[in-house]
Every structure is written in C-alpha cells, then in structure tokens.
Design an enzyme around this catalytic site. Structure first.
Site, mmCIF file in Angstrom:
data_model
loop_
_atom_site.group_PDB
_atom_site.id
_atom_site.type_symbol
_atom_site.label_atom_id
_atom_site.label_comp_id
_atom_site.label_asym_id
_atom_site.label_seq_id
_atom_site.Cartn_x
_atom_site.Cartn_y
_atom_site.Cartn_z
ATOM 1 N N CYS A 85 0.836 -1.197 0.000
ATOM 2 C CA CYS A 85 0.000 0.000 0.000
ATOM 3 C C CYS A 85 0.879 1.258 0.000
ATOM 4 C CB CYS A 85 -1.008 -0.043 1.149
ATOM 5 S SG CYS A 85 -2.368 1.134 0.939
ATOM 6 N N HIS A 190 -3.801 -5.001 -0.669
ATOM 7 C CA HIS A 190 -3.364 -5.566 0.610
ATOM 8 C C HIS A 190 -3.363 -7.089 0.528
ATOM 9 C CE1 HIS A 190 -3.421 -1.908 3.172
ATOM 10 N NE2 HIS A 190 -4.285 -1.493 2.255
ATOM 11 N N GLU A 192 -2.428 -9.098 2.702
ATOM 12 C CA GLU A 192 -2.810 -9.627 4.013
ATOM 13 C C GLU A 192 -4.320 -9.611 4.231
ATOM 14 O OE1 GLU A 192 -2.690 -5.207 4.801
ATOM 15 O OE2 GLU A 192 -1.666 -6.626 3.477
#
Length: 208
Positions: A85, A190, A192
């Site tokens: 990001c 992202h 994650e």
C-alpha cells in the site's frame, strides 16, 4: 532466514503481522521491529504503510537512520523488499497527498490522487477488484491472472518507467497495483486482506 516487518508507527499493521506469521510458520524467523541493527542483519524486509503518504514518510524520518538503512538494504545491497500500500507508494520520488512530499526515490515516479471522473468513481477505492498481470513476476507465481485482491486507497503510483509495472487494476483508469524491479516488489492492494490468494503472494515472497 530472517524476515523483518518494519514497524515505524505508521498505523495499525496487525493484519500484516498476523498473515505473515501464519505463512512464515516453520519457514522463516519473523521479527516486527524498527531496530536499525536488526533490520541491517535480516534477509528480507516488509515495508507496510497505512495512512497518508506524508504521514508515513514523516514516521520513517522520525526514526534516526531508518531511511538510510532501508536504502542500503534495498538499493545498495539489493536484498528483497516488499512494500504494501503506502509502503509501495513511498518508492516514488514525490507524493501529493496532504502536501507535496519527497518520497524515497527508489523508483522514479509520482503518487497522485485517482481521477474519480467528477464523482463517477467513489474514493477511496475500497474492496475487491480484479488484477491484470502485466509481466512474469516472482511474487505472482501460481497466481492466476484476473485474480481478485483487496484495495483501500485514494492515491495511485505512476512510475516513469512502465516496465516496472507487474499488474494493474481497472478503476477509473488502469491503475498500477503491483511493481517489480530486480529485488524491489510492491503491491497497492493488501495481500494480508486478500484471503488465500494474498497468502499465496506472501508465501511467494518468503520463498524468494
């Protein structure tokens, strides 16, 4: 192998820590730190970023020696570094969020607000969106083109050298959502927060 997630107080990075911890089990030693000596001695770095470009750069600069240590690691010694990001956006020369701010200058380019076409596209760009892989990439190994990743951003990285672009996503225009140059990797999305496909990307990075 030692992998460091750089914690420079850039916002809540718990989901980054949790997903990397899940994937790293039994494979690598994972540390979350801003300790310069530990960063220097590790094998790979993850540079997360939450908040604005300006606030993240300021947070990096507040830790004495951190910016130079990251540059030595990634640019001089060419060890693998993954920016996530705003962590990716900071690779640029300049960002224009809040105020014109000098970036790390690792990949020439700028970070500008997404053109929402007079309100036609909502900002921030939040949610799942399809990515289009532009070139063979080590971190996209065994990830299908047109996979969906999770985004939360209002600004986009526009690199001068288009050959660094490894994936784009369609939102108002073709937005750069992943870059790869030698040992430098960055994702605007992202991983994650991108479920199993995101975890696969993390696994690919840890296996480099």
């Amino acid at each position: 192998m030692n992998v460091t997630i750089v914690d420079y107080q850039s916002g809540n990075i718990s989901s980054v820590i949790n997903s990397f911890t899940e994937v790293a089990k039994g494979k690598v030693n994972l540390e979350v730190t801003s300790n310069i000596n530990k960063i220097k001695s590790c094998d790979k770095i993850v540079l997360p970023g939450q908040g604005s470009f300006k606030s993240c750069i300021e947070s990096l600069n507040r830790i004495s020696g951190l910016v130079d240590t990251l540059k030595d690691f990634a640019i001089i010694n060419k060890k693998p570094l993954l920016g996530i990001c705003v962590g990716l956006q900071m690779f640029a020369d300049t960002g224009y969020e809040e105020a014109e701010t000098r970036g790390l200058g690792w990949i020439p380019g700028k970070v500008s607000k997404i053109d929402n076409q007079n309100g036609k596209f909502k900002l921030p760009h939040i949610g799942w969106n399809e990515i289009e892989i532009q070139k063979e990439s080590k971190i996209f190994k065994n990830i299908k083109n047109k996979s969906h990743m999770y985004f939360v951003h209002s600004y986009e990285f526009i690199p001068e050298d288009k050959s660094v672009i490894s994936a784009t996503t369609d939102y108002s225009s073709k937005i750069v959502c992943s870059v790869e140059r030698d040992n430098l990797f960055g994702t605007q999305f992202h991983p994650e927060k991108s479920d199993k496909i995101g975890l696969k990307l993390i696994d690919n990075f840890l296996r480099l």
